[in-house]
Motif scaffolding. Structure first.
Motif, PDB file in Angstrom:
ATOM      1  N   PHE A 172      72.435   5.228  31.137  1.00 22.88           N
ATOM      2  CA  PHE A 172      71.086   5.770  31.305  1.00 22.88           C
ATOM      3  C   PHE A 172      70.655   6.534  30.061  1.00 22.88           C
ATOM      4  O   PHE A 172      69.502   6.438  29.628  1.00 22.88           O
ATOM      5  CB  PHE A 172      71.029   6.686  32.529  1.00 22.88           C
ATOM      6  N   ILE A 173      71.562   7.301  29.474  1.00 24.32           N
ATOM      7  CA  ILE A 173      71.221   8.057  28.268  1.00 24.32           C
ATOM      8  C   ILE A 173      70.766   7.119  27.155  1.00 24.32           C
ATOM      9  O   ILE A 173      69.806   7.399  26.436  1.00 24.32           O
ATOM     10  CB  ILE A 173      72.416   8.915  27.818  1.00 24.32           C
ATOM     11  N   SER A 174      71.437   5.984  27.028  1.00 26.40           N
ATOM     12  CA  SER A 174      71.049   5.039  25.976  1.00 26.40           C
ATOM     13  C   SER A 174      69.642   4.507  26.199  1.00 26.40           C
ATOM     14  O   SER A 174      68.960   4.123  25.246  1.00 26.40           O
ATOM     15  CB  SER A 174      72.047   3.881  25.896  1.00 26.40           C
ATOM     16  N   LEU A 175      69.187   4.494  27.454  1.00 27.04           N
ATOM     17  CA  LEU A 175      67.825   4.047  27.764  1.00 27.04           C
ATOM     18  C   LEU A 175      66.797   4.985  27.136  1.00 27.04           C
ATOM     19  O   LEU A 175      65.715   4.548  26.731  1.00 27.04           O
ATOM     20  CB  LEU A 175      67.629   3.984  29.281  1.00 27.04           C
ATOM     21  N   GLY A 176      67.146   6.264  27.055  1.00 24.36           N
ATOM     22  CA  GLY A 176      66.219   7.235  26.502  1.00 24.36           C
ATOM     23  C   GLY A 176      66.504   7.631  25.074  1.00 24.36           C
ATOM     24  O   GLY A 176      65.918   8.584  24.554  1.00 24.36           O
ATOM     25  N   GLU A 177      67.434   6.918  24.429  1.00 19.89           N
ATOM     26  CA  GLU A 177      67.745   7.217  23.034  1.00 19.89           C
ATOM     27  C   GLU A 177      66.723   6.581  22.119  1.00 19.89           C
ATOM     28  O   GLU A 177      66.454   5.388  22.205  1.00 19.89           O
ATOM     29  CB  GLU A 177      69.140   6.691  22.658  1.00 19.89           C
ATOM     30  N   ALA A 178      66.171   7.365  21.210  1.00 14.16           N
ATOM     31  CA  ALA A 178      65.297   6.814  20.172  1.00 14.16           C
ATOM     32  C   ALA A 178      66.168   6.372  19.017  1.00 14.16           C
ATOM     33  O   ALA A 178      66.077   6.863  17.908  1.00 14.16           O
ATOM     34  CB  ALA A 178      64.293   7.859  19.715  1.00 14.16           C
ATOM     35  N   SER A 179      67.057   5.432  19.316  1.00 14.71           N
ATOM     36  CA  SER A 179      68.084   5.026  18.358  1.00 14.71           C
ATOM     37  C   SER A 179      67.922   3.570  17.981  1.00 14.71           C
ATOM     38  O   SER A 179      67.954   2.708  18.844  1.00 14.71           O
ATOM     39  CB  SER A 179      69.473   5.238  18.971  1.00 14.71           C
ATOM     40  N   PRO A 180      67.755   3.262  16.690  1.00 15.26           N
ATOM     41  CA  PRO A 180      67.673   1.862  16.281  1.00 15.26           C
ATOM     42  C   PRO A 180      68.906   1.072  16.668  1.00 15.26           C
ATOM     43  O   PRO A 180      68.829  -0.110  16.906  1.00 15.26           O
ATOM     44  CB  PRO A 180      67.539   1.952  14.751  1.00 15.26           C
ATOM     45  N   LEU A 181      70.078   1.733  16.728  1.00 10.46           N
ATOM     46  CA  LEU A 181      71.302   1.023  17.054  1.00 10.46           C
ATOM     47  C   LEU A 181      71.392   0.677  18.525  1.00 10.46           C
ATOM     48  O   LEU A 181      72.203  -0.141  18.914  1.00 10.46           O
ATOM     49  CB  LEU A 181      72.521   1.883  16.671  1.00 10.46           C
ATOM     50  N   ALA A 182      70.552   1.284  19.352  1.00  6.61           N
ATOM     51  CA  ALA A 182      70.659   1.045  20.790  1.00  6.61           C
ATOM     52  C   ALA A 182      70.096  -0.303  21.189  1.00  6.61           C
ATOM     53  O   ALA A 182      70.358  -0.790  22.263  1.00  6.61           O
ATOM     54  CB  ALA A 182      69.934   2.147  21.564  1.00  6.61           C
ATOM     55  N   GLY A 183      69.297  -0.924  20.335  1.00  4.09           N
ATOM     56  CA  GLY A 183      68.738  -2.230  20.640  1.00  4.09           C
ATOM     57  C   GLY A 183      69.593  -3.335  20.086  1.00  4.09           C
ATOM     58  O   GLY A 183      70.572  -3.104  19.394  1.00  4.09           O
ATOM     59  N   SER A 184      69.229  -4.551  20.370  1.00  6.58           N
ATOM     60  CA  SER A 184      70.032  -5.678  19.904  1.00  6.58           C
ATOM     61  C   SER A 184      69.685  -6.083  18.476  1.00  6.58           C
ATOM     62  O   SER A 184      70.454  -6.779  17.838  1.00  6.58           O
ATOM     63  CB  SER A 184      69.821  -6.876  20.826  1.00  6.58           C
ATOM     64  N   ARG A 185      68.524  -5.638  17.975  1.00 11.16           N
ATOM     65  CA  ARG A 185      68.148  -5.987  16.609  1.00 11.16           C
ATOM     66  C   ARG A 185      67.610  -4.747  15.908  1.00 11.16           C
ATOM     67  O   ARG A 185      66.427  -4.599  15.686  1.00 11.16           O
ATOM     68  CB  ARG A 185      67.096  -7.081  16.608  1.00 11.16           C
ATOM     69  N   PRO A 186      68.515  -3.796  15.524  1.00 13.28           N
ATOM     70  CA  PRO A 186      68.071  -2.526  14.994  1.00 13.28           C
ATOM     71  C   PRO A 186      67.724  -2.577  13.518  1.00 13.28           C
ATOM     72  O   PRO A 186      68.134  -3.467  12.797  1.00 13.28           O
ATOM     73  CB  PRO A 186      69.304  -1.633  15.199  1.00 13.28           C
ATOM     74  N   THR A 187      66.976  -1.585  13.078  1.00 16.38           N
ATOM     75  CA  THR A 187      66.744  -1.349  11.659  1.00 16.38           C
ATOM     76  C   THR A 187      67.240   0.047  11.356  1.00 16.38           C
ATOM     77  O   THR A 187      66.673   1.025  11.822  1.00 16.38           O
ATOM     78  CB  THR A 187      65.248  -1.431  11.311  1.00 16.38           C
ATOM     79  N   PRO A 188      68.349   0.192  10.621  1.00 13.92           N
ATOM     80  CA  PRO A 188      68.919   1.509  10.406  1.00 13.92           C
ATOM     81  C   PRO A 188      67.949   2.419   9.660  1.00 13.92           C
ATOM     82  O   PRO A 188      67.225   1.988   8.774  1.00 13.92           O
ATOM     83  CB  PRO A 188      70.171   1.234   9.564  1.00 13.92           C
ATOM     84  N   SER A 189      67.958   3.706  10.050  1.00 12.87           N
ATOM     85  CA  SER A 189      67.047   4.653   9.424  1.00 12.87           C
ATOM     86  C   SER A 189      67.565   5.120   8.082  1.00 12.87           C
ATOM     87  O   SER A 189      66.843   5.711   7.311  1.00 12.87           O
ATOM     88  CB  SER A 189      66.865   5.860  10.344  1.00 12.87           C
ATOM     89  N   ARG A 190      68.837   4.880   7.836  1.00 16.23           N
ATOM     90  CA  ARG A 190      69.391   5.272   6.550  1.00 16.23           C
ATOM     91  C   ARG A 190      70.478   4.286   6.179  1.00 16.23           C
ATOM     92  O   ARG A 190      71.296   3.913   7.002  1.00 16.23           O
ATOM     93  CB  ARG A 190      69.974   6.688   6.644  1.00 16.23           C
ATOM     94  N   THR A 191      70.532   3.871   4.950  1.00 15.54           N
ATOM     95  CA  THR A 191      71.509   2.880   4.547  1.00 15.54           C
ATOM     96  C   THR A 191      72.812   3.546   4.172  1.00 15.54           C
ATOM     97  O   THR A 191      72.884   4.744   3.915  1.00 15.54           O
ATOM     98  CB  THR A 191      71.010   2.082   3.335  1.00 15.54           C
ATOM     99  N   VAL A 192      73.883   2.750   4.116  1.00 13.29           N
ATOM    100  CA  VAL A 192      75.168   3.227   3.661  1.00 13.29           C
ATOM    101  C   VAL A 192      75.074   3.544   2.175  1.00 13.29           C
ATOM    102  O   VAL A 192      74.262   2.986   1.451  1.00 13.29           O
ATOM    103  CB  VAL A 192      76.242   2.138   3.904  1.00 13.29           C
ATOM    104  N   ALA A 193      75.916   4.440   1.724  1.00 11.48           N
ATOM    105  CA  ALA A 193      75.919   4.774   0.307  1.00 11.48           C
ATOM    106  C   ALA A 193      76.125   3.511  -0.523  1.00 11.48           C
ATOM    107  O   ALA A 193      76.922   2.639  -0.190  1.00 11.48           O
ATOM    108  CB  ALA A 193      77.041   5.777   0.021  1.00 11.48           C
ATOM    109  N   ASN A 194      75.381   3.408  -1.622  1.00 11.32           N
ATOM    110  CA  ASN A 194      75.423   2.255  -2.523  1.00 11.32           C
ATOM    111  C   ASN A 194      74.926   0.985  -1.868  1.00 11.32           C
ATOM    112  O   ASN A 194      75.255  -0.122  -2.287  1.00 11.32           O
ATOM    113  CB  ASN A 194      76.856   2.028  -3.051  1.00 11.32           C
ATOM    114  N   ASP A 195      74.123   1.133  -0.801  1.00  7.86           N
ATOM    115  CA  ASP A 195      73.568  -0.021  -0.112  1.00  7.86           C
ATOM    116  C   ASP A 195      72.533  -0.696  -1.003  1.00  7.86           C
ATOM    117  O   ASP A 195      71.798  -0.043  -1.716  1.00  7.86           O
ATOM    118  CB  ASP A 195      72.918   0.432   1.198  1.00  7.86           C
ATOM    119  N   GLU A 196      72.458  -2.002  -0.917  1.00  5.01           N
ATOM    120  CA  GLU A 196      71.456  -2.756  -1.644  1.00  5.01           C
ATOM    121  C   GLU A 196      70.566  -3.471  -0.644  1.00  5.01           C
ATOM    122  O   GLU A 196      71.038  -4.082   0.298  1.00  5.01           O
ATOM    123  CB  GLU A 196      72.118  -3.783  -2.574  1.00  5.01           C
TER     124      GLU A 196
END
Length: 335
Positions: free
Chosen positions: A108-132
């Motif tokens: 249930f908590i994941s239902l209310g998470e404003a988290s890009p990772l909680a969906g099946s096709r997320p867009t991360p809000s921040r990239t990994v270090a040295n990400d291209e």
């Protein structure tokens, strides 16, 4: 303390309306604000206890992924009438116990998470270090099938590995097992890597020297780690650790231990623990591999990653120590 990304306003409008009516809070104005006033910024087991019947009849019939995850986990734990094949009817056979509430709460908590990772096709809000940035990224690409890369004992799960007392028999059994599925931990690791890349849209992700898959969100690094877990005296099964080192180099004090105990009481599906080696505080969550899917992995990874990003800064502010990275996030709620 702590800060979270859960928001009551992220719940489906119809579910919010039904909750407001059932709890008789319509006169208090906005349903999301009313629920926050009653149950806090983030629901606890008390909320599930109060609303389980409504959630079962209103939320879960329309949320196939959540219903399937909850049903599968409850069946694994021997709750309810397992002879009932229909998921909704099966859930109606489950009593509103603490074990049920601990299964339902994180979903249930994941239902209310404003988290890009909680969906099946997320867009991360921040990239990994040295990400291209990958200019050829296809945002319409779907995550891989949840069976791709899994050891093929069956399409429903992963193998349980016997470890009998006779060493010669154990070696023979291991050879047969590896002939069928290869190294099951490595099979599982490759499946995890493929799916974590799809979930985070970070194709460059690779396991570290320990074989763990790192995912950076905000100031925290969360690891996805497959392993074998002993389930009884003679058998092991594949499981998945999702963990984050929240702070390190922090002294163990009564205040810190009280804070970790509070986290554990408020979120029983995770363990916050102090490790003397490295003076580290670790957030840990475990899943058995036999029922995992891409969607379930995304849901749980998202929860733990964003929880880690919230908790690490709060713990550092109060108790000191070092974070994995600088916290640049300000768009989170205070409980």
């Amino acid at each position: 303390m702590p800060r979270y990304r859960f928001s009551w306003s992220n719940l489906p409008e119809g579910l919010l309306t039904e909750l407001a009516q059932a709890l008789d809070v319509e006169s208090q104005g906005d349903a999301a604000n009313a629920l926050r006033e009653i149950y806090g910024a983030r629901p606890q087991e008390e909320f599930i206890e109060d609303t389980w019947e409504l959630l079962r009849e209103v939320w879960l019939p329309d949320d196939e992924e959540a219903r399937s995850e909850i049903t599968t986990t409850l069946r694994e734990r021997g709750l309810g009438d397992d002879s009932i094949s229909d998921e909704t009817e099966y859930l109606r056979s489950c009593r509103n116990t603490i074990n049920l509430r601990r299964v339902v709460l994180p979903v249930f908590i994941s239902l209310g998470e404003a988290s890009p990772l909680a969906g099946s096709r997320p867009t991360p809000s921040r990239t990994v270090a040295n990400d291209e940035t990958d200019g050829d990224d296809d945002s319409s690409a779907q995550p891989p099938s949840h069976t791709i890369g899994l050891p093929k004992k069956s399409s429903k799960g992963l193998p349980t590995i016997s470890s009998g007392s006779n060493q010669e028999s154990e070696d023979a059994d291991t050879d047969v097992q590896e002939e069928k599925v290869g190294n099951p931990v490595e099979h599982f690791r490759q499946w995890l890597l493929e799916n974590v890349r799809a979930i985070t849209k970070r194709d460059h992700l690779e396991p570290d020297e320990d074989g763990d898959i790192p995912v950076d969100v905000g100031s925290a690094r969360t690891y996805v780690s497959p392993r074998l877990t002993r389930v009884d005296a003679n058998n092991k099964a594949l499981s998945l650790d999702i963990y984050s080192i929240l702070v390190q180099g922090v002294e163990k004090t009564p205040g810190l231990l009280l804070a970790l105990n509070r986290i554990n009481c408020e979120t029983p599906f995770v363990k916050a623990k102090y490790q003397d080696s490295g003076k580290q505080v670790i957030l840990h969550h475990e899943l058995m591999a036999d029922s995992i899917t891409t969607q379930k992995l995304a849901r749980h990874l998202g929860m733990i990653a964003f929880m880690a990003d919230a908790l690490d800064t709060e713990l550092q502010r109060e108790f000191g120590g070092d974070l994995h990275d600088i916290d640049l996030r300000s768009d989170v709620q205070d409980v």
